[in-house]
Structure formats: C-alpha cells, structure tokens
Design a protein around this motif. Structure first.
Motif, PDB file in Angstrom:
ATOM      1  N   SER A  93       2.390   1.004   6.691  1.00 18.38           N
ATOM      2  CA  SER A  93       3.786   0.714   6.423  1.00 18.38           C
ATOM      3  C   SER A  93       4.662   1.417   7.461  1.00 18.38           C
ATOM      4  N   LEU A  94       5.921   1.068   7.474  1.00 21.07           N
ATOM      5  CA  LEU A  94       6.892   1.637   8.408  1.00 21.07           C
ATOM      6  C   LEU A  94       7.916   2.433   7.606  1.00 21.07           C
ATOM      7  N   LEU A  95       8.241   3.630   8.082  1.00 22.44           N
ATOM      8  CA  LEU A  95       9.211   4.480   7.403  1.00 22.44           C
ATOM      9  C   LEU A  95      10.364   4.772   8.347  1.00 22.44           C
ATOM     10  N   ALA A  96      11.578   4.565   7.867  1.00 21.42           N
ATOM     11  CA  ALA A  96      12.790   4.920   8.616  1.00 21.42           C
ATOM     12  C   ALA A  96      13.611   5.834   7.709  1.00 21.42           C
ATOM     13  N   VAL A 132       3.486   4.818   8.915  1.00 18.01           N
ATOM     14  CA  VAL A 132       2.846   5.758   7.991  1.00 18.01           C
ATOM     15  C   VAL A 132       1.434   5.258   7.732  1.00 18.01           C
ATOM     16  N   PHE A 133       0.459   6.104   8.011  1.00 17.43           N
ATOM     17  CA  PHE A 133      -0.943   5.766   7.773  1.00 17.43           C
ATOM     18  C   PHE A 133      -1.412   6.523   6.536  1.00 17.43           C
ATOM     19  N   PHE A 138       2.078  10.611   9.752  1.00 19.64           N
ATOM     20  CA  PHE A 138       3.336   9.959  10.115  1.00 19.64           C
ATOM     21  C   PHE A 138       3.746  10.345  11.540  1.00 19.64           C
ATOM     22  N   PRO A 139       3.284   9.602  12.572  1.00 18.38           N
ATOM     23  CA  PRO A 139       3.811   9.826  13.934  1.00 18.38           C
ATOM     24  C   PRO A 139       5.175   9.143  14.028  1.00 18.38           C
ATOM     25  N   PHE A 140       6.161   9.806  14.616  1.00 18.58           N
ATOM     26  CA  PHE A 140       7.507   9.240  14.570  1.00 18.58           C
ATOM     27  C   PHE A 140       8.319   9.508  15.834  1.00 18.58           C
ATOM     28  N   PHE A 141       9.317   8.645  16.019  1.00 18.18           N
ATOM     29  CA  PHE A 141      10.376   8.855  16.996  1.00 18.18           C
ATOM     30  C   PHE A 141      11.447   9.649  16.265  1.00 18.18           C
ATOM     31  N   HIS A 142      12.022  10.645  16.915  1.00 10.92           N
ATOM     32  CA  HIS A 142      12.959  11.551  16.268  1.00 10.92           C
ATOM     33  C   HIS A 142      14.211  11.714  17.123  1.00 10.92           C
TER      34      HIS A 142
END
Length: 129
Positions: free
Chosen positions: A1-4, A41-42, A55-59
C-alpha cells in the motif's frame, strides 16, 4: 500500500520578560512548521495479529522561527527559515489491531542526510475506514 502523511504546526506564540536587566525587557517567539512523508508500506504477516512493516519514504520538512526582543526603547527582530537536511528516510514498525478499524502503531525511523543522521520514534492510535 501507499502511505502519505502531512503534519503541520501552525504556530504558537510565547512571551516572557527578560530577567536580570536593569531596565524592562521582554521577548516574544513564534514558530511554525510542516512535514510531508510519502512512500510504499510493506507489511508482513496476515490475520488479526501484530503486523510488522517497513516504510521507505520521501520526506520534506520546512518551517520558520521568529524572535522579537524589546528592551526599553531598543527593539530587535530575527527570522530564521528551517529546512530538513534529509529528503529520504526509512521506518519500521508494528501495527497491533485493537478492533476493526482501530490499531495501535509503534514506529522508529532513520533520516540520513547532510552529513548527519536523524532519528524518530512514535506511538499512535490509528483509526481507518
């Protein structure tokens, strides 16, 4: 899924007298900031048990800080803009289902960048529908 996720602190103002001066003095400080994180999100595991995730993310982090000083007839003002040093990060955590649509989330993150490494930890109640 995608988390924002977007978090904003629209500011609070604090005022106080400056102690130890021979004349009256005061200062007022105000800060505000916002942060945005987005990434995949894995999740690992299935069912109604504890689910670990990665959760690897752009910040992106940006904000400002203002300080006003007044000592008798002297007045000064300073403003600083804040910007995050890290554009990417990674977090890991656990989701503990409490009921359908309600879970407890514990998360720890790392923000490498700019010759430094930042860390975060959070505990949250998440309501989803």
């Amino acid at each position: 899924s995608l988390l924002a996720e977007v978090t904003a602190f629209m500011g609070s103002t604090r005022s106080r007298d400056i102690p130890g001066l021979a004349v009256a003095g005061s200062l007022e400080a105000r800060s505000s900031w916002y942060r945005a994180k987005v990434g995949p999100v894995f999740s690992f595991g299935t069912g109604d048990r504890v689910k670990p995730y990665l959760f690897p993310f752009f910040h992106y982090l940006r904000g400002s800080f203002e300080l006003r000083e007044s000592i008798e007839t002297l007045k000064g003002e300073e403003k600083s803009d804040l910007e995050g040093r890290s554009l990417f990060g990674i977090a890991g955590g656990l989701d503990l289902p409490l009921s359908p649509g309600l879970k407890l989330r514990a998360e720890a993150g790392v923000y490498p960048g700019g010759g430094r490494t930042g860390y975060s930890a959070s505990l949250a109640t998440v309501f989803s529908f």
